[in-house]
Motif scaffolding. Structure first.
Motif, PDB file in Angstrom:
ATOM      1  N   ILE A  32     -29.134 -28.830  14.404  1.00 61.63           N
ATOM      2  CA  ILE A  32     -28.472 -28.186  15.552  1.00 61.63           C
ATOM      3  C   ILE A  32     -27.061 -27.730  15.155  1.00 61.63           C
ATOM      4  O   ILE A  32     -26.632 -26.630  15.494  1.00 61.63           O
ATOM      5  CB  ILE A  32     -28.414 -29.155  16.767  1.00 61.63           C
ATOM      6  N   LEU A  33     -26.358 -28.587  14.395  1.00 62.95           N
ATOM      7  CA  LEU A  33     -24.995 -28.203  13.980  1.00 62.95           C
ATOM      8  C   LEU A  33     -25.013 -26.945  13.114  1.00 62.95           C
ATOM      9  O   LEU A  33     -24.203 -26.033  13.292  1.00 62.95           O
ATOM     10  CB  LEU A  33     -24.330 -29.361  13.209  1.00 62.95           C
ATOM     11  N   LYS A  34     -25.985 -26.893  12.210  1.00 60.68           N
ATOM     12  CA  LYS A  34     -26.101 -25.719  11.329  1.00 60.68           C
ATOM     13  C   LYS A  34     -26.352 -24.468  12.180  1.00 60.68           C
ATOM     14  O   LYS A  34     -25.743 -23.416  11.972  1.00 60.68           O
ATOM     15  CB  LYS A  34     -27.263 -25.965  10.360  1.00 60.68           C
ATOM     16  N   TYR A  35     -27.230 -24.644  13.167  1.00 59.62           N
ATOM     17  CA  TYR A  35     -27.566 -23.514  14.038  1.00 59.62           C
ATOM     18  C   TYR A  35     -26.356 -23.065  14.865  1.00 59.62           C
ATOM     19  O   TYR A  35     -26.070 -21.872  14.992  1.00 59.62           O
ATOM     20  CB  TYR A  35     -28.732 -23.936  14.941  1.00 59.62           C
ATOM     21  N   LEU A  36     -25.618 -24.040  15.361  1.00 59.65           N
ATOM     22  CA  LEU A  36     -24.394 -23.714  16.128  1.00 59.65           C
ATOM     23  C   LEU A  36     -23.376 -22.997  15.231  1.00 59.65           C
ATOM     24  O   LEU A  36     -22.764 -22.006  15.636  1.00 59.65           O
ATOM     25  CB  LEU A  36     -23.743 -24.995  16.665  1.00 59.65           C
ATOM     26  N   ASN A  37     -23.236 -23.507  14.002  1.00 60.42           N
ATOM     27  CA  ASN A  37     -22.265 -22.905  13.077  1.00 60.42           C
ATOM     28  C   ASN A  37     -22.634 -21.476  12.703  1.00 60.42           C
ATOM     29  O   ASN A  37     -21.791 -20.682  12.341  1.00 60.42           O
ATOM     30  CB  ASN A  37     -22.125 -23.766  11.820  1.00 60.42           C
ATOM     31  N   ASN A  38     -23.935 -21.181  12.831  1.00 58.59           N
ATOM     32  CA  ASN A  38     -24.381 -19.811  12.554  1.00 58.59           C
ATOM     33  C   ASN A  38     -24.391 -18.955  13.816  1.00 58.59           C
ATOM     34  O   ASN A  38     -25.014 -17.898  13.868  1.00 58.59           O
ATOM     35  CB  ASN A  38     -25.782 -19.830  11.925  1.00 58.59           C
ATOM     36  N   GLY A  39     -23.749 -19.447  14.852  1.00 56.08           N
ATOM     37  CA  GLY A  39     -23.596 -18.642  16.074  1.00 56.08           C
ATOM     38  C   GLY A  39     -24.749 -18.739  17.055  1.00 56.08           C
ATOM     39  O   GLY A  39     -24.808 -17.998  18.048  1.00 56.08           O
ATOM     40  N   GLY A  40     -25.691 -19.667  16.811  1.00 61.78           N
ATOM     41  CA  GLY A  40     -26.861 -19.762  17.702  1.00 61.78           C
ATOM     42  C   GLY A  40     -26.588 -20.585  18.952  1.00 61.78           C
ATOM     43  O   GLY A  40     -25.653 -21.387  18.998  1.00 61.78           O
ATOM     44  N   ILE A  41     -27.402 -20.357  19.967  1.00 61.57           N
ATOM     45  CA  ILE A  41     -27.338 -21.180  21.188  1.00 61.57           C
ATOM     46  C   ILE A  41     -28.651 -21.956  21.291  1.00 61.57           C
ATOM     47  O   ILE A  41     -29.697 -21.396  21.638  1.00 61.57           O
ATOM     48  CB  ILE A  41     -27.152 -20.317  22.461  1.00 61.57           C
ATOM     49  N   PRO A  42     -28.610 -23.258  20.950  1.00 56.62           N
ATOM     50  CA  PRO A  42     -29.836 -24.043  21.039  1.00 56.62           C
ATOM     51  C   PRO A  42     -30.155 -24.424  22.489  1.00 56.62           C
ATOM     52  O   PRO A  42     -29.254 -24.822  23.232  1.00 56.62           O
ATOM     53  CB  PRO A  42     -29.519 -25.296  20.213  1.00 56.62           C
ATOM     54  N   ILE A  43     -31.404 -24.275  22.874  1.00 53.25           N
ATOM     55  CA  ILE A  43     -31.840 -24.658  24.230  1.00 53.25           C
ATOM     56  C   ILE A  43     -32.791 -25.836  24.047  1.00 53.25           C
ATOM     57  O   ILE A  43     -33.937 -25.662  23.594  1.00 53.25           O
ATOM     58  CB  ILE A  43     -32.583 -23.498  24.949  1.00 53.25           C
ATOM     59  N   ILE A  44     -32.294 -27.036  24.366  1.00 53.18           N
ATOM     60  CA  ILE A  44     -33.037 -28.260  24.036  1.00 53.18           C
ATOM     61  C   ILE A  44     -33.752 -28.807  25.271  1.00 53.18           C
ATOM     62  O   ILE A  44     -33.170 -28.858  26.359  1.00 53.18           O
ATOM     63  CB  ILE A  44     -32.068 -29.334  23.468  1.00 53.18           C
ATOM     64  N   THR A  45     -34.992 -29.242  25.072  1.00 56.67           N
ATOM     65  CA  THR A  45     -35.763 -29.828  26.180  1.00 56.67           C
ATOM     66  C   THR A  45     -35.157 -31.170  26.597  1.00 56.67           C
ATOM     67  O   THR A  45     -34.983 -32.060  25.760  1.00 56.67           O
ATOM     68  CB  THR A  45     -37.218 -30.086  25.748  1.00 56.67           C
ATOM     69  N   GLY A  46     -34.870 -31.315  27.863  1.00 58.72           N
ATOM     70  CA  GLY A  46     -34.439 -32.614  28.386  1.00 58.72           C
ATOM     71  C   GLY A  46     -35.661 -33.495  28.601  1.00 58.72           C
ATOM     72  O   GLY A  46     -36.801 -33.059  28.390  1.00 58.72           O
ATOM     73  N   PHE A  47     -35.426 -34.741  28.979  1.00 63.64           N
ATOM     74  CA  PHE A  47     -36.484 -35.622  29.501  1.00 63.64           C
ATOM     75  C   PHE A  47     -37.416 -36.197  28.432  1.00 63.64           C
ATOM     76  O   PHE A  47     -38.146 -37.120  28.678  1.00 63.64           O
ATOM     77  CB  PHE A  47     -37.286 -34.818  30.538  1.00 63.64           C
ATOM     78  N   GLN A  48     -37.406 -35.634  27.205  1.00 66.37           N
ATOM     79  CA  GLN A  48     -38.406 -36.061  26.222  1.00 66.37           C
ATOM     80  C   GLN A  48     -37.785 -36.438  24.889  1.00 66.37           C
ATOM     81  O   GLN A  48     -36.649 -36.074  24.584  1.00 66.37           O
ATOM     82  CB  GLN A  48     -39.428 -34.946  26.002  1.00 66.37           C
ATOM     83  N   GLY A  49     -38.557 -37.185  24.096  1.00 65.64           N
ATOM     84  CA  GLY A  49     -38.141 -37.541  22.746  1.00 65.64           C
ATOM     85  C   GLY A  49     -39.373 -37.884  21.937  1.00 65.64           C
ATOM     86  O   GLY A  49     -40.501 -37.604  22.370  1.00 65.64           O
ATOM     87  N   ILE A  50     -39.153 -38.461  20.744  1.00 70.19           N
ATOM     88  CA  ILE A  50     -40.298 -39.006  19.996  1.00 70.19           C
ATOM     89  C   ILE A  50     -39.965 -40.423  19.574  1.00 70.19           C
ATOM     90  O   ILE A  50     -38.802 -40.767  19.362  1.00 70.19           O
ATOM     91  CB  ILE A  50     -40.705 -38.186  18.749  1.00 70.19           C
ATOM     92  N   ASN A  51     -41.032 -41.222  19.435  1.00 72.52           N
ATOM     93  CA  ASN A  51     -40.798 -42.606  19.015  1.00 72.52           C
ATOM     94  C   ASN A  51     -41.068 -42.758  17.518  1.00 72.52           C
ATOM     95  O   ASN A  51     -41.358 -41.773  16.834  1.00 72.52           O
ATOM     96  CB  ASN A  51     -41.608 -43.585  19.872  1.00 72.52           C
ATOM     97  N   ASN A  52     -40.989 -43.988  17.028  1.00 79.45           N
ATOM     98  CA  ASN A  52     -41.118 -44.160  15.573  1.00 79.45           C
ATOM     99  C   ASN A  52     -42.551 -43.975  15.083  1.00 79.45           C
ATOM    100  O   ASN A  52     -42.819 -44.055  13.892  1.00 79.45           O
ATOM    101  CB  ASN A  52     -40.532 -45.518  15.126  1.00 79.45           C
TER     102      ASN A  52
END
Ligand code: ADP
Ligand code: ASP
Ligand code: MG
Length: 406
Positions: free
Chosen positions: A121-141
């Motif tokens: 995400i940081l790399k994408y932000l540094n390249n001028g991108g706007i990340p749109i991230i899904t709330g409410f979800q994740g992944i487990n181990n």
């Protein structure tokens, strides 16, 4: 360049027109030279529809499949937002939680975010991108999709703000901020300019849907200031912050109500050690959340009455568990469906005596009977007949001068 996290709730992305408006808000921050991370919920109503489908397939739908199913609404909303930003000439893309990844611990349906990988995400932000991230979800181990409880995209946004050290975390919703009580239930409700984490946590846990309680805990632990404001009207909202940042002389800050509570009373249970444990252990094993509990002082030293409240959706299960519990003896079992809990909340109560009396007197003046009482340092809750909720809300809102302009 500073990072800002913008979270949009289901009500803010409920239609295509609203999503276009959301894209305009995001673009405004980008123009102000912020690095913008967006977190979105599903379009309003979608998560409920998905849950309904799971019930139609099975009354014992697998928890891990539930998470895959109900998290899908966020994917749709995020791609639509990203699509609109691309249409407007911005660099943007959707990120599903597993692509970030956002790692969670705990059980399906009710996991907690414990780690967020920042590098992509940081790399994408540094390249001028706007990340749109899904709330409410994740992944487990085990690489399985998880969800973090209803209303959970608030917590996603707050933890993303924490891991990315965001300067601001703004929760966009369909009301102008946090009000003294639900503005959709009481027209006289007033917007609160600043509220402490502790008060917001109580208000949310006691029924104010505007913020998810877990998210406030996360914000408090990580000292993240939250701004709650409207997606539709350009007006300042509410700041949720630490107590020492707030100067005011309010006694009561807000009033919350719950809906769909039920009361269970066991009359004539033995007054001896272990009885309460015998009642509550099987309930807790079945993940039934018991809320208010009262036990009368035994008149004869042998028998007593025990009352508690649960969510009405758990009533049938609770009935079954108690009736089948061979370790319990009681004379009578009473269930009451249409009850509601109304709570007054405010840190000012700690130093101001008489709030309890004023609350009880106000309800008595309206002829409203109190069935159960529970208190903490900063709140008083009473259980009343559901039909009296609005009457009680109006009277208490007036009594504690919440109707008055701040
Ligand atoms: P979102 O879709 O943005 O997550 P929610 O529906 O979860 O929005 O929360 C916003 C709703 O919370 C409002 O529409 C309002 O009816 C309700 N609400 C309940 N109590 C309060 C309160 N004290 N202040 C503001 N809104 C409240
Ligand atoms: N869409 C999810 C829900 O309805 C998460 C959220 O709205 O925050 O519970
Ligand atoms: Mg919400």
């Amino acid at each position: 360049m500073k990072i800002v996290v913008l979270k949009f709730g289901g009500t803010s992305v409920g239609t295509i027109k609203k999503i276009k408006k959301v894209a305009d808000i995001i673009a405004d921050y980008k123009k102000k030279k912020y690095k913008v991370i967006v977190v979105s919920s599903a379009m309003s109503g979608v998560t409920n529809e998905l849950i309904k489908k799971s019930f139609e397939i099975s009354d014992n739908f697998s928890y891990s499949e539930y998470d895959v199913l109900v998290s899908s609404g966020e994917q749709v909303a995020c791609s639509l937002i990203a699509g609109r930003l691309i249409h407007k000439g911005y660099k943007s893309r959707s990120w599903l939680s597993w692509q970030v990844p956002i790692l969670t611990v705990g059980v399906h349906k009710n996991s907690r975010i414990n780690q967020i990988n920042r590098s992509k995400i940081l790399k994408y932000l540094n390249n001028g991108g706007i990340p749109i991230i899904t709330g409410f979800q994740g992944i487990n181990n085990e690489n399985r999709i998880t969800t973090i409880g209803r209303g959970g995209s608030d917590a996603s946004a707050i933890l993303i703000a924490k891991f990315f050290k965001a300067e601001r975390c703004i929760i966009y919703t369909d009301v102008e901020g946090v009000f003294t009580t639900d503005p959709n239930k009481l027209k006289k409700a007033k917007k609160i300019k600043e509220i402490s984490y502790e008060e917001m946590l109580e208000m949310a846990s006691l029924g104010a849907k505007v913020m998810q309680p877990v998210s406030i805990q996360d914000a408090r632990l990580n000292r993240i200031n939250i701004e709650v404001r409207s997606s539709f009207i350009k007006k300042s909202g509410t700041l949720i912050t630490k107590r020492s940042n707030i100067i005011n002389n309010r006694i009561v800050t807000g009033i919350s109500c719950t809906q769909n509570d039920s009361k269970v009373s066991l009359i004539g249970v033995k007054d001896k050690p272990g009885v309460a444990a015998a009642i509550f252990k099987p309930l807790s094993k079945n993940l039934i959340n018991v809320d208010m509990v009262v036990q009368n002082i035994s008149a004869n030293g042998k028998e007593t009455d025990l009352t508690f409240t649960i969510k009405t959706e758990d009533l049938n299960k609770t009935k079954k568990i108690i009736q089948q519990n061979k370790n319990l003896n009681y004379r009578n079992l009473i269930f009451e469906k249409n009850v509601s809990k109304i709570s007054v909340i405010g840190v000012g109560m700690i130093t101001t005596p008489g709030v309890t009396f004023r609350m009880f007197q106000t309800l008595a003046n309206k002829g409203i009977n109190i069935k159960v009482i529970s208190t903490s340092e900063i709140k008083i809750s009473v259980l009343i007949d559901k039909k009296n909720t609005q009457k009680a809300l109006i009277a208490l809102h007036k009594e504690f001068k919440l109707d008055q302009k701040k």
